[in-house]
Scaffold this motif. Structure first.
Motif, PDB file in Angstrom:
ATOM      1  N   TYR A  39     -15.151  27.566   7.030  1.00 43.85           N
ATOM      2  CA  TYR A  39     -13.429  28.141   6.555  1.00 43.85           C
ATOM      3  C   TYR A  39     -13.061  26.058   6.772  1.00 43.85           C
ATOM      4  O   TYR A  39     -12.120  26.840   5.837  1.00 43.85           O
ATOM      5  CB  TYR A  39     -12.971  28.667   7.571  1.00 43.85           C
ATOM      6  N   VAL A  40     -13.813  25.361   7.477  1.00 47.65           N
ATOM      7  CA  VAL A  40     -12.399  24.128   7.086  1.00 47.65           C
ATOM      8  C   VAL A  40     -13.574  23.638   6.088  1.00 47.65           C
ATOM      9  O   VAL A  40     -12.603  23.184   5.261  1.00 47.65           O
ATOM     10  CB  VAL A  40     -12.947  23.776   8.929  1.00 47.65           C
ATOM     11  N   GLY A  41     -14.441  24.247   5.672  1.00 48.22           N
ATOM     12  CA  GLY A  41     -15.204  23.303   4.362  1.00 48.22           C
ATOM     13  C   GLY A  41     -13.899  24.398   2.896  1.00 48.22           C
ATOM     14  O   GLY A  41     -14.137  23.320   2.044  1.00 48.22           O
ATOM     15  N   SER A 164     -22.514  18.609 -11.611  1.00 47.52           N
ATOM     16  CA  SER A 164     -21.360  19.259 -10.553  1.00 47.52           C
ATOM     17  C   SER A 164     -21.185  17.958  -9.554  1.00 47.52           C
ATOM     18  O   SER A 164     -22.175  17.214  -9.305  1.00 47.52           O
ATOM     19  CB  SER A 164     -22.445  20.655 -10.106  1.00 47.52           C
ATOM     20  N   LEU A 165     -20.183  18.401  -8.991  1.00 48.28           N
ATOM     21  CA  LEU A 165     -19.672  17.228  -7.612  1.00 48.28           C
ATOM     22  C   LEU A 165     -20.173  18.076  -5.980  1.00 48.28           C
ATOM     23  O   LEU A 165     -19.377  17.533  -5.372  1.00 48.28           O
ATOM     24  CB  LEU A 165     -17.606  17.875  -7.517  1.00 48.28           C
ATOM     25  N   ARG A 166     -21.038  19.895  -5.832  1.00 48.12           N
ATOM     26  CA  ARG A 166     -21.830  20.435  -5.563  1.00 48.12           C
ATOM     27  C   ARG A 166     -22.035  19.684  -4.660  1.00 48.12           C
ATOM     28  O   ARG A 166     -22.787  18.207  -5.360  1.00 48.12           O
ATOM     29  CB  ARG A 166     -22.175  21.458  -5.183  1.00 48.12           C
ATOM     30  N   SER A 167     -22.306  18.888  -3.196  1.00 47.57           N
ATOM     31  CA  SER A 167     -23.142  18.307  -2.424  1.00 47.57           C
ATOM     32  C   SER A 167     -23.435  19.447  -1.327  1.00 47.57           C
ATOM     33  O   SER A 167     -23.311  20.168  -0.152  1.00 47.57           O
ATOM     34  CB  SER A 167     -22.525  17.606  -1.957  1.00 47.57           C
ATOM     35  N   ILE A 173     -23.229  20.769   5.999  1.00 46.83           N
ATOM     36  CA  ILE A 173     -22.278  20.460   7.344  1.00 46.83           C
ATOM     37  C   ILE A 173     -21.382  21.616   7.816  1.00 46.83           C
ATOM     38  O   ILE A 173     -20.760  21.633   8.046  1.00 46.83           O
ATOM     39  CB  ILE A 173     -21.758  18.833   7.541  1.00 46.83           C
ATOM     40  N   THR A 174     -21.184  22.682   6.760  1.00 47.24           N
ATOM     41  CA  THR A 174     -20.081  23.436   6.773  1.00 47.24           C
ATOM     42  C   THR A 174     -20.133  25.092   6.112  1.00 47.24           C
ATOM     43  O   THR A 174     -19.967  25.323   5.817  1.00 47.24           O
ATOM     44  CB  THR A 174     -18.737  22.728   5.295  1.00 47.24           C
ATOM     45  N   GLU A 175     -21.887  25.280   6.536  1.00 48.58           N
ATOM     46  CA  GLU A 175     -22.466  26.043   6.894  1.00 48.58           C
ATOM     47  C   GLU A 175     -22.500  26.919   5.592  1.00 48.58           C
ATOM     48  O   GLU A 175     -21.638  27.809   5.141  1.00 48.58           O
ATOM     49  CB  GLU A 175     -21.384  27.526   7.928  1.00 48.58           C
ATOM     50  N   ASN A 176     -22.665  26.030   4.156  1.00 43.41           N
ATOM     51  CA  ASN A 176     -23.001  26.616   3.058  1.00 43.41           C
ATOM     52  C   ASN A 176     -21.796  27.211   2.481  1.00 43.41           C
ATOM     53  O   ASN A 176     -21.089  27.974   1.324  1.00 43.41           O
ATOM     54  CB  ASN A 176     -23.850  28.076   3.443  1.00 43.41           C
TER      55      ASN A 176
END
Length: 341
Positions: A39-41, A164-167, A173-176
């Protein structure tokens, strides 16, 4: 901060009025916004385009213009970035991503520049022009999806991995979650805009024109030049916000029935942040948390997610009423000090 507190209190009163538990509702919202790394991500991902569109609105507002067209400029940036990503899918990642970002910013800048030129040379209202350009951008975008980028489909293919900007690192580190590197770009632009507005001649001139265009002209500043520059920079930042949606959040472009919400929500973020880039960063995170946490409220507490929109609207109302709030607070202070009978 007081505006935020008052907005939350009003939201709680509305929940009570309709038979909902505000404590349970707000605890569900907080848990849905920061209750786990996922949720933080998602909160950070949601805040990213809001911060950039808010910066765009703040630059124009500081120069004395109400750029209500940030939504259309963001959409144009979205269109431009995805178009480049689909045209050159095999370019190396280190080349393609900056290329898409630059094109997205340029598209937003050009779209805002139209209103800037009309205001500078013909004294037309930037509010009316940008409202009309919003709808023009929406229909151009839908035409591009259906007739240029696809064969009568309602959505383009996904962009390539190279655009893509996805990492994978940020996802791990943010559970997908769908957090992407756009957050770093948003933070960087907060620093850049603060330096530009407070430490450069350009920023000084933009602020001067916003305070008094006649005095600025008398002092030798080019009002027309600064009007156009303010709108171009504003549109470029908004275009970057739209680029975040195209390259990070959705990774494609699709037919829309209305303007993307990041434009109007970004305006609210800018107002809450008082136009200060670092205030915008904080308010963007707050709005991101409200948007993401609000999704969990119906699931955990049966409180409708629309309550979040009421809270956001209330916060903006109290921000707009800041003069009245300050007046009341000053009167209370004077009464307590015995200065008023």
């Amino acid at each position: 901060m007081l505006s935020v507190v008052l907005g939350l209190i009003l939201g709680a009163i509305i929940m009570l009025a309709f038979g909902y538990d505000p404590l349970l509702g707000y605890s569900s919202l907080i848990d849905g916004a920061i209750g786990s790394p996922f949720y933080v991500g998602e909160t950070l991902r949601q805040a990213t385009p809001l911060i950039l569109t808010a910066l765009g609105f703040a630059v124009a507002n500081t120069a004395g213009f109400f750029n209500i067209g940030v939504a259309g400029q963001a959409l144009f940036g979205w269109v431009g970035s995805v178009t480049i990503a689909l045209m050159f899918p095999d370019l190396p990642k280190m080349i393609l991503i900056p290329f898409c970002l630059i094109v997205g910013a340029l598209c937003g800048a050009v779209w805002a520049g139209i209103a800037g030129v009309l205001r500078a040379y013909f004294n037309t209202s930037e509010v009316i022009v940008t409202i009309m350009l919003n709808y023009t951008a929406l229909y151009i975008s839908n035409h591009m999806v259906r007739n240029v980028l696809t064969k009568a489909d309602d959505a383009t293919p996904r962009i390539s991995e190279n655009a893509s900007l996805r990492s994978e690192f940020l996802a791990s580190i943010t559970e997908n979650s769908t957090l992407h590197y756009g957050l770093l770009i948003a933070i960087l632009m907060c620093v850049v805009v603060w330096i530009m507005m407070h430490k450069t001649t350009l920023g000084y001139e933009l602020r001067s024109v916003g305070l008094n265009p006649y005095a600025s002209e008398y002092a030798g500043m080019s009002t027309k030049r600064n009007i156009i520059l303010a709108m171009v920079i504003s549109g470029g930042l908004a275009g970057l916000g739209g680029t975040m949606e195209g390259l990070g959040n959705f990774e494609n472009l699709f037919v829309m029935g209305s303007m993307p919400s990041i434009g109007f929500d970004g305006m609210a973020v800018a107002l809450l942040g008082a136009g200060n880039p670092f205030g915008i960063l904080v308010s963007g995170l707050l709005f991101g948390g409200l948007k993401i946490g609000g999704v969990s409220m119906p699931l955990s507490s049966d409180v409708p997610s629309e309550v979040v929109d009421i809270v956001i609207a209330s916060i903006i109302f109290f921000v707009g009423a800041n003069y009245l709030i300050r007046y009341i607070m000053n009167r209370v202070v004077k009464v307590n000090k015995g200065g008023v009978n």
